[in-house]
Enzyme design. Structure first.
Site, PDB file in Angstrom:
ATOM      1  N   LYS A 127      -9.137   0.037  -8.500  1.00 60.22           N
ATOM      2  CA  LYS A 127      -9.088  -0.850  -9.677  1.00 60.22           C
ATOM      3  C   LYS A 127     -10.043  -0.430 -10.779  1.00 60.22           C
ATOM      4  O   LYS A 127      -9.796  -0.701 -11.949  1.00 60.22           O
ATOM      5  CB  LYS A 127      -9.353  -2.303  -9.263  1.00 60.22           C
ATOM      6  CG  LYS A 127      -8.206  -2.922  -8.493  1.00 60.22           C
ATOM      7  CD  LYS A 127      -8.267  -4.442  -8.528  1.00 60.22           C
ATOM      8  CE  LYS A 127      -7.036  -5.044  -7.864  1.00 60.22           C
ATOM      9  NZ  LYS A 127      -7.142  -6.486  -7.681  1.00 60.22           N
ATOM     10  N   LYS A 213       2.135   0.993  -3.537  1.00 55.36           N
ATOM     11  CA  LYS A 213       2.516  -0.336  -3.028  1.00 55.36           C
ATOM     12  C   LYS A 213       3.152  -1.192  -4.133  1.00 55.36           C
ATOM     13  O   LYS A 213       2.824  -1.018  -5.312  1.00 55.36           O
ATOM     14  CB  LYS A 213       1.323  -1.048  -2.387  1.00 55.36           C
ATOM     15  CG  LYS A 213       0.319  -1.592  -3.347  1.00 55.36           C
ATOM     16  CD  LYS A 213      -0.702  -2.500  -2.650  1.00 55.36           C
ATOM     17  CE  LYS A 213      -1.668  -2.998  -3.707  1.00 55.36           C
ATOM     18  NZ  LYS A 213      -2.703  -3.875  -3.272  1.00 55.36           N
ATOM     19  N   LYS A 216       1.621  -6.612  -8.379  1.00 56.06           N
ATOM     20  CA  LYS A 216       1.754  -7.445  -9.582  1.00 56.06           C
ATOM     21  C   LYS A 216       1.346  -6.676 -10.815  1.00 56.06           C
ATOM     22  O   LYS A 216       1.765  -6.975 -11.920  1.00 56.06           O
ATOM     23  CB  LYS A 216       0.805  -8.643  -9.488  1.00 56.06           C
ATOM     24  CG  LYS A 216       1.078  -9.590  -8.383  1.00 56.06           C
ATOM     25  CD  LYS A 216      -0.051 -10.612  -8.295  1.00 56.06           C
ATOM     26  CE  LYS A 216      -0.215 -11.041  -6.853  1.00 56.06           C
ATOM     27  NZ  LYS A 216      -1.314 -11.916  -6.569  1.00 56.06           N
TER      28      LYS A 216
HETATM   29  P1  TYM Z   1      -3.310 -10.346  -3.368  1.00 51.30           P
HETATM   30  O1  TYM Z   1      -3.282 -11.514  -4.281  1.00 51.30           O
HETATM   31  O2  TYM Z   1      -3.302  -8.995  -3.968  1.00 51.30           O
HETATM   32  O3  TYM Z   1      -2.114 -10.425  -2.354  1.00 51.30           O
HETATM   33  C1  TYM Z   1      -1.823 -11.592  -1.557  1.00 51.30           C
HETATM   34  C2  TYM Z   1      -1.330 -11.157  -0.189  1.00 51.30           C
HETATM   35  O4  TYM Z   1      -0.169 -10.337  -0.310  1.00 51.30           O
HETATM   36  C3  TYM Z   1      -0.348  -9.121   0.401  1.00 51.30           C
HETATM   37  N1  TYM Z   1       0.343  -8.038  -0.309  1.00 51.30           N
HETATM   38  C4  TYM Z   1       1.219  -7.189   0.255  1.00 51.30           C
HETATM   39  N2  TYM Z   1       1.670  -7.084   1.518  1.00 51.30           N
HETATM   40  C5  TYM Z   1       2.570  -6.104   1.779  1.00 51.30           C
HETATM   41  N3  TYM Z   1       3.032  -5.243   0.828  1.00 51.30           N
HETATM   42  C6  TYM Z   1       2.610  -5.315  -0.460  1.00 51.30           C
HETATM   43  N4  TYM Z   1       3.084  -4.472  -1.382  1.00 51.30           N
HETATM   44  C7  TYM Z   1       1.652  -6.320  -0.786  1.00 51.30           C
HETATM   45  N5  TYM Z   1       1.014  -6.670  -1.940  1.00 51.30           N
HETATM   46  C8  TYM Z   1       0.217  -7.711  -1.632  1.00 51.30           C
HETATM   47  C9  TYM Z   1      -1.862  -8.893   0.407  1.00 51.30           C
HETATM   48  O5  TYM Z   1      -2.260  -8.055   1.465  1.00 51.30           O
HETATM   49  C10 TYM Z   1      -2.382 -10.305   0.571  1.00 51.30           C
HETATM   50  O6  TYM Z   1      -2.391 -10.685   1.940  1.00 51.30           O
HETATM   51  N6  TYM Z   1      -8.164 -10.189  -2.134  1.00 51.30           N
HETATM   52  C11 TYM Z   1      -6.894 -10.840  -1.835  1.00 51.30           C
HETATM   53  C12 TYM Z   1      -6.950 -12.343  -1.954  1.00 51.30           C
HETATM   54  C13 TYM Z   1      -8.009 -12.963  -1.126  1.00 51.30           C
HETATM   55  C14 TYM Z   1      -7.985 -13.158   0.291  1.00 51.30           C
HETATM   56  C15 TYM Z   1      -9.217 -13.793   0.584  1.00 51.30           C
HETATM   57  C16 TYM Z   1      -7.090 -12.826   1.297  1.00 51.30           C
HETATM   58  C17 TYM Z   1      -9.166 -13.486  -1.604  1.00 51.30           C
HETATM   59  N7  TYM Z   1      -9.896 -13.980  -0.555  1.00 51.30           N
HETATM   60  C18 TYM Z   1      -9.555 -14.146   1.905  1.00 51.30           C
HETATM   61  C19 TYM Z   1      -7.426 -13.173   2.615  1.00 51.30           C
HETATM   62  C20 TYM Z   1      -8.654 -13.812   2.893  1.00 51.30           C
HETATM   63  C21 TYM Z   1      -5.852 -10.328  -2.823  1.00 51.30           C
HETATM   64  O7  TYM Z   1      -6.169  -9.939  -3.920  1.00 51.30           O
HETATM   65  O8  TYM Z   1      -4.564 -10.467  -2.380  1.00 51.30           O
END
Ligand code: TYM
Length: 351
Positions: A127, A213, A216
């Protein structure tokens, strides 16, 4: 069991989020309800097992953002999660900003987290890109807030996609070091959380590039299927998805070196609830001209009911506010004992 997970309220909920994480959230919510019922029938507490799902709005400010957009996206993501099946009466659904214990806990854990551990995080490297010096301090310490998110509630299971596994390892390291440094062996302050990733859909890739991947932040909307896309948009995106000229093989081994084909077959398997091998047993030998329409239809079938519920929920913004306020009140209560124990273990006097 204490299930905890979060999602950033930026951009649209997409198929990667859904197959990689949210569908597992719903599954675990339903399983825990069954477990609670069994426990209550046996004379135990009826809410011993609990799911907490939150919108990681505090994480969202680690990147440049528009405040009005963040406010809108937070409510929309709440609606999207409810539309996917998260039930605010059975799970605690909230946004971090309404539960100050998250930010407090992050500061308390900053004393334990090591710079060397943070330096190894691939998300920060991705990032911040070439502009490392210009990245926010929040982007660098992001994993400490994520550790706070789960440790605050004594999470045992954290359903996430593959890309978040490194952050969960980091949370375990922080918990372990804190327990070693500040707690006795028989009374640890934190539980070590386990990541839960779906076997076949842990990493859904871009429709334009099978090695990146689905995300968003991809500038091309053609690279992802949003859960708000209508049937025409979905069919068009699938039709235009990058592939190769070969027909599908009849076994998973034949997908080696064909990342786009592997991705589409994995998505099909994820949606149909079958393995890659089972999908290939059905479609092996056929070209993408036959496979893509079948995949598109499966997507439309899965997404259309979610979109309908999502649009209906968005009509009543006050109801969404109320859902988040109620969830936050419950989360604040759940967070209090561990937060107090953390202050205490560190020798901080709170009066
Ligand atoms: P975020 O918002 O990017 O994504 C949310 C969830 O979706 C999963 N994900 C995917 N899984 C499979 N293939 C993909 N292409 C894909 N893109 C996203 C992510 O693995 C995630 O589970 N840092 C985290 C949010 C967060 C969090 C936490 C998660 C903040 N605190 C505590 C678990 C526990 C994030 O930015 O996810």
């Amino acid at each position: 069991m204490r299930v905890v997970s979060g999602i950033q309220p930026t951009g649209n909920l997409h198929l990667g989020n859904y197959l990689g994480a949210i569908r597992n959230w719903v599954r675990m919510q339903d399983e825990l309800e069954d477990a609670n019922r069994a426990q209550a029938a046996a004379g135990g507490s009826a809410d011993e097992n609990q799911c907490l799902f939150f919108l990681a709005d505090l994480h969202a400010i680690s990147m440049p953002h528009d405040p009005a957009e963040l406010r809108r996206a937070t409510l929309e993501m709440a609606a999207a999660l409810v539309a996917c099946g998260i039930d605010p009466d059975r799970s605690i659904l909230f946004n971090q900003a309404q539960v100050p214990a998250h930010a407090e806990m992050q500061w308390l854990l900053n004393g334990t987290a090591r710079i060397g551990w943070l330096n190894r995080m691939t998300q920060f490297k991705d990032k911040s890109g070439k502009n490392r010096e210009g990245a926010s301090a929040a982007l660098f310490t992001y994993p400490v807030l994520q550790a706070a998110d789960v440790l605050l509630y004594q999470a045992t299971h954290v359903p996430v996609g593959e890309d978040q596994k490194q952050h969960l390892e980091f949370a375990r390291d922080v918990a372990q070091k804190f327990n070693n440094d500040f707690a006795s062996e028989d009374a640890p302050v934190f539980t070590l959380p386990d990541p839960i990733t779906p076997p076949d859909a842990a990493r859904i890739m871009s429709l334009r590039d099978g090695t990146a991947k689905m995300s968003k932040s991809d500038p091309s909307d053609m690279a992802r299927i949003n859960l708000t896309d209508d049937a025409d948009a979905i069919m068009k995106k699938v039709k235009k998805a990058k592939t190769d000229p070969e027909p599908l093989p009849s076994e998973a081994a034949g997908l080696a070196g064909r990342p786009e084909a592997l991705n589409l077959v994995s998505i099909y398997g994820g949606l149909a609830g079958t393995s890659v091998d089972a999908v290939l047993a059905e479609f092996g030998g056929q070209g993408f001209g036959a496979f893509k329409p079948a995949l598109g239809e499966l997507m439309v079938e899965a997404i259309a009911p979610i979109t309908t519920r999502f649009r209906a929920l968005l009509e009543d913004r006050e109801a969404l506010d109320a859902i988040l306020a109620k969830g936050a009140a419950k989360a604040r209560k759940r967070a209090a004992p561990t937060l107090a124990a953390t202050y205490e273990a560190l020798g901080l006097v709170r009066g």
